[in-house]
Design a protein around this motif. Structure first.
Motif, PDB file in Angstrom:
ATOM      1  N   HIS A  84       0.820  -1.212   0.000  1.00  0.00           N
ATOM      2  CA  HIS A  84       0.000   0.000   0.000  1.00  0.00           C
ATOM      3  C   HIS A  84       0.851   1.258   0.000  1.00  0.00           C
ATOM      4  CE1 HIS A  84      -3.949  -1.851   0.433  1.00  0.00           C
ATOM      5  NE2 HIS A  84      -3.294  -2.808   1.066  1.00  0.00           N
ATOM      6  N   ASP A  85       2.087   1.159  -0.434  1.00  0.00           N
ATOM      7  CA  ASP A  85       2.977   2.319  -0.458  1.00  0.00           C
ATOM      8  C   ASP A  85       3.640   2.380  -1.839  1.00  0.00           C
ATOM      9  OD1 ASP A  85       4.910   4.220  -0.198  1.00  0.00           O
ATOM     10  OD2 ASP A  85       5.953   3.264   1.497  1.00  0.00           O
ATOM     11  N   ARG A  86       3.155   3.296  -2.666  1.00  0.00           N
ATOM     12  CA  ARG A  86       3.666   3.352  -4.040  1.00  0.00           C
ATOM     13  C   ARG A  86       5.183   3.528  -4.089  1.00  0.00           C
ATOM     14  NH1 ARG A  86       0.820   3.628  -8.572  1.00  0.00           N
ATOM     15  NH2 ARG A  86       1.997   5.202  -9.713  1.00  0.00           N
ATOM     16  N   GLY A  87       5.692   4.303  -3.107  1.00  0.00           N
ATOM     17  CA  GLY A  87       7.125   4.559  -3.088  1.00  0.00           C
ATOM     18  C   GLY A  87       7.957   3.314  -2.805  1.00  0.00           C
ATOM     19  N   ALA A  88       7.331   2.333  -2.154  1.00  0.00           N
ATOM     20  CA  ALA A  88       8.059   1.120  -1.783  1.00  0.00           C
ATOM     21  C   ALA A  88       7.869  -0.007  -2.799  1.00  0.00           C
ATOM     22  CB  ALA A  88       7.587   0.652  -0.405  1.00  0.00           C
ATOM     23  N   GLU A  89       7.039   0.237  -3.825  1.00  0.00           N
ATOM     24  CA  GLU A  89       6.801  -0.825  -4.805  1.00  0.00           C
ATOM     25  C   GLU A  89       8.045  -1.040  -5.669  1.00  0.00           C
ATOM     26  OE1 GLU A  89       3.215   0.249  -6.935  1.00  0.00           O
ATOM     27  OE2 GLU A  89       2.032   0.152  -5.105  1.00  0.00           O
ATOM     28  N   THR A  90       8.243  -2.290  -6.071  1.00  0.00           N
ATOM     29  CA  THR A  90       9.403  -2.557  -6.934  1.00  0.00           C
ATOM     30  C   THR A  90       8.967  -2.586  -8.396  1.00  0.00           C
ATOM     31  OG1 THR A  90       9.179  -4.954  -6.858  1.00  0.00           O
ATOM     32  CG2 THR A  90      10.472  -3.914  -5.098  1.00  0.00           C
ATOM     33  N   HIS A  91       9.967  -2.593  -9.281  1.00  0.00           N
ATOM     34  CA  HIS A  91       9.707  -2.541 -10.724  1.00  0.00           C
ATOM     35  C   HIS A  91      10.379  -3.724 -11.405  1.00  0.00           C
ATOM     36  CE1 HIS A  91       9.675   1.586  -9.103  1.00  0.00           C
ATOM     37  NE2 HIS A  91       8.577   1.698  -9.840  1.00  0.00           N
ATOM     38  N   PRO A  92       9.635  -4.794 -11.666  1.00  0.00           N
ATOM     39  CA  PRO A  92      10.225  -5.957 -12.338  1.00  0.00           C
ATOM     40  C   PRO A  92      10.767  -5.590 -13.728  1.00  0.00           C
ATOM     41  CG  PRO A  92       7.990  -6.437 -11.564  1.00  0.00           C
ATOM     42  CD  PRO A  92       8.206  -4.974 -11.370  1.00  0.00           C
ATOM     43  N   PHE A  93      10.191  -4.565 -14.347  1.00  0.00           N
ATOM     44  CA  PHE A  93      10.667  -4.050 -15.645  1.00  0.00           C
ATOM     45  C   PHE A  93      10.140  -2.631 -15.748  1.00  0.00           C
ATOM     46  CE2 PHE A  93       6.868  -6.724 -16.174  1.00  0.00           C
ATOM     47  CZ  PHE A  93       5.944  -5.780 -16.592  1.00  0.00           C
ATOM     48  N   TRP A  94      10.648  -1.855 -16.715  1.00  0.00           N
ATOM     49  CA  TRP A  94      10.124  -0.489 -16.798  1.00  0.00           C
ATOM     50  C   TRP A  94       8.861  -0.446 -17.636  1.00  0.00           C
ATOM     51  CZ3 TRP A  94      14.796  -1.055 -19.818  1.00  0.00           C
ATOM     52  CH2 TRP A  94      14.601  -0.905 -21.185  1.00  0.00           C
ATOM     53  N   GLY A  95       8.128   0.614 -17.444  1.00  0.00           N
ATOM     54  CA  GLY A  95       6.899   0.781 -18.213  1.00  0.00           C
ATOM     55  C   GLY A  95       6.700   2.238 -18.529  1.00  0.00           C
TER      56      GLY A  95
END
Ligand SMILES: *Cc1c(COP(=O)(O)O)cnc(C)c1O
Length: 400
Positions: A220-231
């Motif tokens: 529930h924290d966008r800043g803590a989400e990871t990025h498996p690939f860019w979009g």
């Protein structure tokens, strides 16, 4: 077709929910939104309407096509087979990924000719994109067989055909991925918006991440989400989704009105022996967003469209001379008018357009007239329109 004709109380109520708390974004801000999740709720509704496991809303139909292709791994140098008759968005979405649009003929359904598709397949072909134009569909059985035989993806652009079915299944749900537009002139509108649908979880997750900068949307924290690939950002806003939410609930009503109006016009035009209606494959049912028919030749189509205009009949199109929908007028594609440099692979991949002709497509598009079915007509208005059209076209045919 246009849902905007019936914009009313339901649409306003849904938008007001969003305005009440001011959370215009679909992700996050959980504490401030008073339980309003318009994009999420619209995705849920679309799952039911379209009988599909996964729905990802995006910012437009064009974005939906790019996101669908990207989610299935289509990219640089891959060939995507698409029809000569569609909307410019089809090749734009392919080109955006560095892939190569391979245009092939349509048939009497006004969609991809399966024979032409099979002939165009090369070792580079990755996907076949069928575009369900003007409320109907291509020969889906044959296209599915070809895609299976050659191991190709079937992408279904159903932007103009929401509410239509094939063998009882909603158009858009027959391919590996389906694409919809909810722009202002589509059967249901969000103002601007689109959707990617699929039954495959990995394609869905790719679409979900890719349309929001690669965010994994875990926690529930966008800043803590990871990025498996860019979009990129192809998000829909809550305001747009709110309009769509009201509209999707009215889709059965819209289709019923279209069907009724379509039937009156078709019935009347059937009196003219020279008119042949567009072929709908066995097992198919149109969305009735347009009524399409063929006249004997280009000259008759040209004369009829002029006469209809003079008689005050609006909403009838002759796509042969249209800049948006048919290869004949796409000089910017043929001459590679890109704002920025494009790869040599794509340049070479498109040289065929310099001298390739599409006689079979010309044969159908030159004779075709496509009439928009409106939702706001009264029965009397449709009946008057029908008799006027019969009178005008019969007269044109007689005066050769
Ligand atoms: C409208 C349309 C699109 C693009 O949708 P937008 O939401 O306007 O980007 C793509 N394909 C077809 C067939 C369309 O009619």
């Amino acid at each position: 077709m246009p849902g905007f004709e019936l914009f009313g109380k339901q649409e306003r109520n849904e938008v007001n929910d969003v305005l009440d708390n001011g959370v215009l974004m679909r992700y996050g801000f959980d504490a401030f939104r008073n339980g309003h999740w318009k994009a999420k709720t619209l995705e849920q509704e679309l799952k039911n309407t379209l009988q599909t496991k996964y729905v990802q809303l995006v910012s437009s139909g064009t974005a939906a096509v790019s996101v669908a292709l990207a989610s299935a791994g289509v990219g640089a140098g891959d060939e995507v087979i698409m029809p000569t008759f569609t909307f410019v968005a089809s090749f734009e979405a392919i080109m955006m990924l560095g892939a190569i649009p391979v245009l092939v003929d349509i048939d009497d359904t006004l969609a991809l000719d399966p024979g032409a598709v099979e002939k165009a397949i090369t070792v580079k072909t990755k996907a076949v994109m069928v575009v369900q134009m003007c409320g109907s569909m291509g020969r889906m059985d044959a296209l599915q067989i070809i895609c299976k035989k050659y191991g190709l993806l079937l992408i279904e652009d159903a932007c103009q055909a929401i509410g239509g079915t094939f063998n009882g299944k909603p158009l858009g749900s027959l391919g590996d991925l389906g694409c919809f537009s909810f722009d202002f002139v589509k059967t249901i509108t969000c103002g601007e918006g689109g959707a990617v649908i699929t039954n495959k979880e990995d394609y869905y997750l790719n679409a979900d991440h890719y349309s929001d900068h690669g965010h994994d949307h875990i926690g529930h924290d966008r800043g803590a989400e990871t990025h498996p690939f860019w979009g990129y950002n192809f998000r829909i806003s809550e305001l747009n989704a709110a309009v769509g939410l009201a509209q999707v609930r009215r889709l059965p009503e819209f289709i019923e009105i279209q069907k009724k109006n379509y039937a009156i016009l078709r019935d009347a035009l059937s009196q003219i022996p020279e008119i042949i209606f567009r072929t709908v494959p066995d097992g198919g049912e149109e969305s009735y967003a347009f009524l399409n028919f063929y006249l004997p030749d280009l000259k008759m189509a040209n004369k009829s469209i002029q006469a209809l205009k003079l008689a005050g009949i609006d909403g009838c199109f002759h796509y042969y001379n249209n800049h948006w929908h048919y290869i004949r007028k796409w000089e910017h594609l043929k001459n590679l008018k890109s704002l920025f440099p494009i790869s040599n692979e794509v340049k070479e991949g498109l040289t065929y357009l310099q001298n390739r002709t599409f006689e079979q497509s010309d044969e159908f598009i030159s004779r075709n007239i496509s009439c928009l079915i409106k939702l706001s007509w009264t029965e009397q208005e449709v009946r008057d329109r029908a008799s006027k059209m019969v009178e005008v076209i019969s007269h044109t045919l007689k005066t050769n």
